[in-house]
Scaffold this motif. Structure first.
Motif, PDB file in Angstrom:
ATOM      1  N   CYS A 126     128.603 -38.905  27.963  1.00 35.20           N
ATOM      2  CA  CYS A 126     128.561 -38.222  29.257  1.00 35.20           C
ATOM      3  C   CYS A 126     128.432 -36.715  29.085  1.00 35.20           C
ATOM      4  O   CYS A 126     128.509 -36.196  27.979  1.00 35.20           O
ATOM      5  CB  CYS A 126     129.801 -38.547  30.075  1.00 35.20           C
ATOM      6  N   LEU A 140     127.413 -39.932  33.583  1.00 31.30           N
ATOM      7  CA  LEU A 140     127.457 -40.868  32.453  1.00 31.30           C
ATOM      8  C   LEU A 140     126.048 -41.205  31.993  1.00 31.30           C
ATOM      9  O   LEU A 140     125.140 -41.347  32.816  1.00 31.30           O
ATOM     10  CB  LEU A 140     128.132 -42.180  32.864  1.00 31.30           C
ATOM     11  N   GLY A 142     123.527 -44.117  30.166  1.00 30.22           N
ATOM     12  CA  GLY A 142     123.516 -45.582  30.202  1.00 30.22           C
ATOM     13  C   GLY A 142     124.497 -46.154  29.195  1.00 30.22           C
ATOM     14  O   GLY A 142     125.227 -47.112  29.482  1.00 30.22           O
ATOM     15  N   GLU A 145     128.029 -45.845  30.435  1.00 30.28           N
ATOM     16  CA  GLU A 145     128.419 -46.911  31.358  1.00 30.28           C
ATOM     17  C   GLU A 145     128.933 -48.134  30.590  1.00 30.28           C
ATOM     18  O   GLU A 145     129.915 -48.758  30.989  1.00 30.28           O
ATOM     19  CB  GLU A 145     127.236 -47.293  32.255  1.00 30.28           C
ATOM     20  N   GLU A 146     128.262 -48.457  29.476  1.00 28.12           N
ATOM     21  CA  GLU A 146     128.728 -49.563  28.631  1.00 28.12           C
ATOM     22  C   GLU A 146     130.119 -49.272  28.068  1.00 28.12           C
ATOM     23  O   GLU A 146     130.970 -50.163  28.004  1.00 28.12           O
ATOM     24  CB  GLU A 146     127.768 -49.791  27.465  1.00 28.12           C
ATOM     25  N   LYS A 149     132.809 -49.780  30.732  1.00 27.61           N
ATOM     26  CA  LYS A 149     133.032 -51.218  30.952  1.00 27.61           C
ATOM     27  C   LYS A 149     133.818 -51.844  29.803  1.00 27.61           C
ATOM     28  O   LYS A 149     134.714 -52.667  30.022  1.00 27.61           O
ATOM     29  CB  LYS A 149     131.699 -51.943  31.138  1.00 27.61           C
ATOM     30  N   SER A 167     130.135 -36.638  35.878  1.00 28.42           N
ATOM     31  CA  SER A 167     130.643 -37.693  34.994  1.00 28.42           C
ATOM     32  C   SER A 167     131.898 -38.313  35.593  1.00 28.42           C
ATOM     33  O   SER A 167     132.065 -39.547  35.598  1.00 28.42           O
ATOM     34  CB  SER A 167     130.967 -37.133  33.602  1.00 28.42           C
ATOM     35  N   ASP A 170     130.983 -40.610  38.413  1.00 28.94           N
ATOM     36  CA  ASP A 170     130.369 -41.826  37.866  1.00 28.94           C
ATOM     37  C   ASP A 170     131.440 -42.777  37.331  1.00 28.94           C
ATOM     38  O   ASP A 170     131.378 -43.991  37.545  1.00 28.94           O
ATOM     39  CB  ASP A 170     129.386 -41.493  36.743  1.00 28.94           C
ATOM     40  N   VAL A 171     132.429 -42.224  36.618  1.00 29.63           N
ATOM     41  CA  VAL A 171     133.513 -43.051  36.072  1.00 29.63           C
ATOM     42  C   VAL A 171     134.292 -43.700  37.216  1.00 29.63           C
ATOM     43  O   VAL A 171     134.567 -44.908  37.173  1.00 29.63           O
ATOM     44  CB  VAL A 171     134.456 -42.221  35.163  1.00 29.63           C
ATOM     45  N   LEU A 174     132.434 -46.601  38.687  1.00 26.98           N
ATOM     46  CA  LEU A 174     132.207 -47.731  37.783  1.00 26.98           C
ATOM     47  C   LEU A 174     133.487 -48.421  37.320  1.00 26.98           C
ATOM     48  O   LEU A 174     133.523 -49.647  37.189  1.00 26.98           O
ATOM     49  CB  LEU A 174     131.410 -47.252  36.568  1.00 26.98           C
ATOM     50  N   SER A 175     134.522 -47.646  37.065  1.00 31.03           N
ATOM     51  CA  SER A 175     135.736 -48.213  36.464  1.00 31.03           C
ATOM     52  C   SER A 175     136.442 -49.159  37.415  1.00 31.03           C
ATOM     53  O   SER A 175     136.609 -48.870  38.601  1.00 31.03           O
ATOM     54  CB  SER A 175     136.693 -47.097  36.043  1.00 31.03           C
TER      55      SER A 175
END
Length: 185
Positions: A126, A140, A142, A145-146, A149, A167, A170-171, A174-175
């Motif tokens: 990030c 982040l 790509g 992102e992995e 996860k 960032s 984005d976290v 996604l989290s």
């Protein structure tokens, strides 16, 4: 366990002072500064990371009468009952993960219970809040992102300290687990 307060200007925590100050646990940070984003550098920083993990275990084992590594919540309570200090491990800068997602599990298995995604510069995961060159990913990557996860899957806390605002958002989007900001302002 030696009290280093009289002999070291840099040392702020040691086992005797933890006991004296009633500090039951502390995170020891596996810190690696940001370096180049290439396979050679990733291999070198992974080796340094292993060295720091080994040093944490070595110093804890050398002081096993007063401290122990805590990997699970029950470990903390067991150590407390034995009047021992708990040592937790975190990774300060996700840089040593390189581009190998299996490193996240490897570091979890070695005891890492939080990872700060980046530090003072952008990395492969990030953008940093303090990189002089500006954003690389606008949040982040790509691969990042992995990483998020995988950290969620393994139960590793995501530390959003040092990361850029984009960032951070984005976290959060996604989290699936709460995040921490261990040292941010």
């Amino acid at each position: 366990g030696k009290d280093n307060s009289k002999t070291s200007q840099r040392g702020k925590v040691d086992f005797p002072r933890m006991k004296e100050g009633c500090l039951d646990g502390v995170f020891f940070a596996v810190f690696l500064g940001q370096g180049p984003l290439n396979d050679t550098a990733y291999a070198e920083v992974a080796e340094k990371t292993d060295h720091i993990f080994n040093a944490i275990y070595k110093v804890t084992e050398a002081n096993d009468s007063i401290a122990g590594i805590a990997l699970e919540p029950d470990d903390i309570y067991a150590l407390k009952k034995e009047n021992k200090r708990a040592v937790f491990i975190g990774i300060e800068n996700g840089y040593p993960i390189g581009k190998d997602i299996s490193k996240v599990k490897e570091y979890h298995d070695k005891g890492a219970r939080y990872i700060t995604l980046c530090h003072t510069s952008n990395n492969q995961i990030c953008d940093s809040s303090t990189d002089d060159e500006g954003a690389d990913f606008n949040g982040l990557s790509g691969f990042g992102e992995e990483v998020v996860k995988e950290m969620n899957r393994l139960g590793i806390m995501i530390d959003v300290s040092h990361i850029s605002d984009s960032s951070f958002y984005d976290v959060l989007a996604l989290s699936e687990s709460p995040v921490i900001a261990s040292h941010s302002c």
